[in-house]
Design an enzyme around this catalytic site. Structure first.
Site: not given
Ligand code: PEP
Ligand code: MG
Length: 944
Positions: A28, A98, A107, A109, A348, A470, A592, A648, A794, A861, A881
């Site tokens: 401020k 202030r 708010g 102080m 601000r 899941h 997967r 995979r 990965s 991944c 990546y």
């Molecule tokens: C993980 O374990 O990070 C992965 C990508 O495999 P999953 O989630 O299918 O076990």
């Molecule tokens: Mg896994």
């Protein structure tokens, strides 16, 4: 040594501080100084620096020597500027006191306004303003604030009311009045006396009449408020160090309630909700700041000020333009008009929606105010969700929450807004959706069997499971809205009812879920579709018709210009892969294969394979799957057209595929022509106590090599076929849950053998890679050995987090909330990589892997691949990546760019620091060289 300066004056178009001095003057104070420096009309005042606060706490709540003198001198300057005198009965100067820390702590102080009023100055002010009601109202407000903040007259317990409010309410009740503004001068005068008496009664002390005593009391109270419970809790929440301290700002009061030519308001230099480049705000004439926010009177939109006072409106509009350009950032300002003269009280950086943040950043680049780099650093990647996903009508949602329709809160597992009819199982979801109504699949938790129901639903709501459950990961992959782990839901499948927050909801009832906040709301709410999706995925809008899409596209282009990381996607169906490409994915980082096992009639073959007792039986069953899997892979290769595709081999424990219901078991026995008992025996033998650490991952392919054989054959045959069609294919076969190099070696041999056979059969050669997931601590720690057998790594950070912490990714939600509430963990390790533990394993694994193969391709991944902080970590670890669900690809692109830009900024800062140190060294050397050497005593030249 120069005397330390504690007080910084601002006023009369010149300030001793600047906007850069936030650590010393607080946000401020620094902005007040900056506004004065750019010649805005700011009431004069001064800032007591944060160093005084630090001193105060380091010296048993005492002030440094010299402070008092500086404060008195600064008050004199304010008096001179305002042509008024502090405590003068005829022409009294009033001030505000202030707080103002480096980071905004709204708010938390204390503040005291109208300071300087007493029984004598009140009279002078009445004479001056000829407005006794205004003066007594200001006086009673001052006593009330001072009594609370400085003299400690607060409610004694949670059940108590504020002592001053109690007196005020009694007064209104006695005179049958509804609002404060109906109190007459006489009532206010009485209140002044009653407030003072209450102070005396409760504290045994008189309310101080001496303005200087009032001032020091208030300064002390503001410093003390740095350590109040609220402020401490806020600092802990936002990681603000205690050592920063607060500054205290003392400023001449101006009044918006001095009559109809006075007023006050708050405004934003751009629209904080939409980001539109237009002045946005509201004001009230004849009012004080708190009236605008209190909601007792409805403020007017800022445009209406033009009709009331065109001169002031014009000036305010010009100031808005000046501030926007000067700060190159949307500002949130407070202003007051006192008898037709405009004063700016605060500026601000304004809080804004994610949607507005992106609009503003892009507009400011186009207006030449900021660079692309600055824009990218201002956009929080998660804010892109507001560009990509459907959102609720904000007014309807607010109304619903205020109307007690908020049922519960879960995890914000799949961002966006969805509204539909509740259904409690997957087949009902498919049926109801066929009828045309949107559905929300509501389950205790989901399993692969629910895939079709999930596909048919608008959104998914679960009572159990975390960010990598899941439901959460499949929803994200499909682009579905999802609230997971909403523990307050008590679901009864049999009754098709759910009990929550004292209410009962039945199948078919409407429900709305906000996957960006985790809120579950009873009833229907309207949603608005994303324009970006209408352009990119649905094709229902043209790019040139959507301003929002064009802004999105700009941000994406800028991000691609700076990022080094490639972005892949987790997808196991061609349509998901195609969506991801439209979002900018450059390959598939995780397919997967088990998700394919539930499509069409495949599940029967899978179950037959699992339930067979013999190798031959298994082989026969699994070979039935070969053509279907081959088609799946060919579809993906065609969709990815030359981009790399990591597939995979089978990972989950087999029991996830077996039938559970009696009718399905009987059907399987009939299909296999074996007794039901035999099927049941086999099912029982597959039971595991801890399946996530059991017979899964590469352990399946090692014990049942025919599974890996079939899958490798399906992948490679598909690749050969698609290659013949002229499509470029780059398959990468990935072995899951490897902990020992021999496991990978075993699976590698199976794949290599099949590859040779397939290439011979197709009479062609094929480039492909074999690699592994790193998702067990042992794999990371022995990554140099594993790298002997791998062409890529990965990181499966879902399992790596689970196994590093020893937490179950499905059940940990039950107690993790307790961990966050008690600051044991700061955030969900299944959402953001735990840098110190899991991140360290990633670093070790990468270093070890690349010590053997310097060019080893490395990616991630796990679900963390779409989390901005984790993406930045992957950049720092020099990964090739990150792979994430399709709808997070744009977020990952921006996060990757921010990682690269942060690195660039750090390098720049390091170079500047190096130059600074070198210059310092050179200056010292020059000084040394220019100093005449002192002749040593008794060794004069003469003696030589
Ligand atoms: C993980 O374990 O990070 C992965 C990508 O495999 P999953 O989630 O299918 O076990
Ligand atoms: Mg896994």
């Amino acid at each position: 040594m120069a005397k330390k300066k504690y007080v910084y004056y601002f006023g009369d178009a010149k300030a001793e501080g600047t906007g850069e001095m936030k650590s010393l003057l607080g946000g401020k104070g620094a902005n007040l100084a900056e506004m004065v420096n750019i010649k805005l009309p700011v009431p004069p005042g001064f800032t007591i620096s944060t160093e005084v606060c630090t001193y105060y706490y380091e010296h048993g709540r005492k002030y440094p020597r010299g402070l008092e003198k500086e404060v008195v001198a600064a008050i004199k300057k304010v008096e001179k500027s305002m042509k008024m005198k502090f405590g003068d009965p005829k022409n009294p100067l009033l001030v505000s006191v202030r707080s103002g820390a480096r980071a905004s702590m709204p708010g938390m102080m204390d503040t005291v306004l109208n300071l300087g009023l007493n029984d004598a100055t009140v009279k002078g002010l009445i004479e001056k303003t000829d407005n006794p009601r205004f003066v007594y109202d200001s006086y009673r407000r001052f006593i009330q604030m001072y009594g609370d903040v400085v003299m400690g007259l607060k409610p004694e317990s949670h059940d108590d009311t504020d002592p001053f409010e109690e007196i005020l309410e009694r007064k209104k009740w006695t005179h049958n009045l509804k609002n404060d503004n109906e109190l007459t001068t006489e009532h206010l005068k009485e209140l002044v006396q009653e407030f003072k008496a209450e102070i005396k009664n409760r504290t045994g002390k008189d309310f101080p009449e001496d303005p200087m005593e009032q001032l020091w009391g208030s300064i002390g109270a503001v410093f003390n408020s740095w350590m109040n419970e609220r402020a401490i809790a806020y600092r802990r929440m936002y990681n603000i160090p205690q050592s920063w301290g607060t500054a205290v700002n003392i400023q001449a009061m101006v009044f918006g309630n001095m009559g109809e030519d006075s007023g006050t308001g708050v405004a934003f230099t751009r629209d904080p909700a939409t980001g539109e480049n237009k002045f946005y705000g509201e004001f009230l004439m004849n009012a004080q700041g708190e009236d605008v926010v209190a909601g007792t009177r409805t403020p007017l939109p800022i445009e209406e000020l033009e009709a009331i006072n065109p001169k002031v409106y014009k000036e305010l509009f010009q100031i808005r333009n000046k501030l926007d350009r000067h700060y190159r950032e949307m500002q949130d300002v407070e202003f007051t008009i006192q008898e037709g003269k405009l004063y700016m009280l605060q500026t601000r950086a304004g809080k804004r929606t994610g949607f507005a943040a992106i609009q503003i950043a892009v507009d400011m680049v186009n207006e030449g105010l900021i660079t692309k780099e600055e824009a990218l650093m201002r956009i929080e990647p998660e804010q892109l969700n507001q560009f990509l996903r459907p959102i609720f009508d904000m007014d309807q949602k607010r109304e619903a929450v205020e109307g007690d329709r908020l049922l519960a809160k879960g995890l914000n597992a799949g961002p966006g807004a969805a509204c539909g009819r509740i259904v409690f199982n997957a087949s009902d979801a498919v049926e109801v959706a066929k009828g045309g109504d949107p559905v929300i699949l509501t389950r205790v938790e989901t399993s692969p069997e629910d895939i079709k129901g999930m596909e048919a639903s608008q959104g998914i709501l679960t009572a159990r499971g975390g960010m990598t459950s899941h439901a959460a990961l499949v929803a994200r992959q499909m682009g579905k809205i999802c609230v997971a782990g909403c523990g307050a839901l008590e679901i009864n499948y049999r009754e098709r009812k759910m009990y929550v927050n004292g209410k009962t909801l039945e199948q078919g009832d409407w429900i709305s879920i906000d996957g960006s906040t985790g809120e579950v709301i009873e009833g229907k709410l309207d949603t608005r579709p994303s324009e970006v999706l209408q352009v990119l995925l649905d094709g229902t809008m043209k790019p040139e018709d959507s301003d929002v899409y064009q802004k999105y596209e700009s941000v994406m282009k800028w991000a691609d210009q700076y990022r080094r990381l490639k972005i892949r996607t987790n997808a196991d169906q061609p349509d998901q892969a195609l969506n991801a490409i439209k979002f900018g994915a450059e390959g598939i980082g995780l397919c997967r294969t088990e998700h394919m096992f539930f499509g069409g009639e495949r599940i029967v073959g899978v179950r037959e394979m699992i339930l067979s007792d013999t190798l031959e039986g298994r082989r026969n069953a699994i070979m039935k799957l070969l053509p279907m899997q081959r088609e799946d892979f060919a579809g993906i290769f065609r969709a990815m057209d030359g981009f790399p595709v990591t597939i995979r081999t089978l990972d989950p424990p087999l029991h996830e595929f077996i039938p559970h219901e009696e009718k399905d078991i009987v059907a399987m026995a009939e299909y296999m022509k074996v007794p039901v008992e035999q099927v049941k025996r086999r099912i029982a033998s597959l039971h595991e106590f801890n399946p996530m650490l059991g017979h899964r991952g590469c352990r399946l392919g090692i014990v049942y090599p025919e599974i890996t054989e079939m899958q490798a054959r399906a992948i490679l045959e598909a690749a050969c076929e698609v290659k013949k069609e002229g499509v470029d294919v780059l398959p990468e076969i990935m072995i899951p849950l490897v902990g020992h190099k021999n496991e990978l070696k075993h699976q590698r041999e199976v794949v290599d053998r099949v590859a040779k056979e397939v290439m011979k059969e197709y009479d062609t050669s094929l480039d492909f890679l074999i690699g592994t997931m790193i998702e067990l601590p042992r794999a990371a720690l022995t990554a140099d050995q594993i790298a002997e057998e791998a062409e890529f790594f990965s990181y499966g950070t879902n399992d790596l987090t689970q196994t590093t912490f020893g937490l179950s990714r499905d059940d940990a939600g039950n107690f993790l909330q307790h961990y966050y509430d008690h600051s044991i963990l700061e955030s969900d390790p299944f959402a953001t990589v735990d840098i110190d533990g899991v991140g360290e394993l990633m670093r070790i694994g990468t270093e070890k892997g690349r010590s053997l193969k310097p060019k080893l391709k490395i990616g991630i991944c796990g679900e963390h691949g779409g989390d901005p902080n984790s993406v930045e970590l992957c950049h720092r670890l020099d990964f090739d990546y990150v792979s994430c669900s399709p709808f997070r690809v744009p977020i990952a692109r921006v996060a990757a760019a921010r990682g690269a830009l942060r690195e660039k900024l750090a390098e720049k800062a390091a170079k500047a620091e190096k130059r600074k140190q070198a210059a310092k060294k050179a200056a010292v050397a020059r000084k040394k060289a220019s100093k005449p050497k002192k002749a040593k005593k008794g060794t004069s030249g003469r003696k030589k």
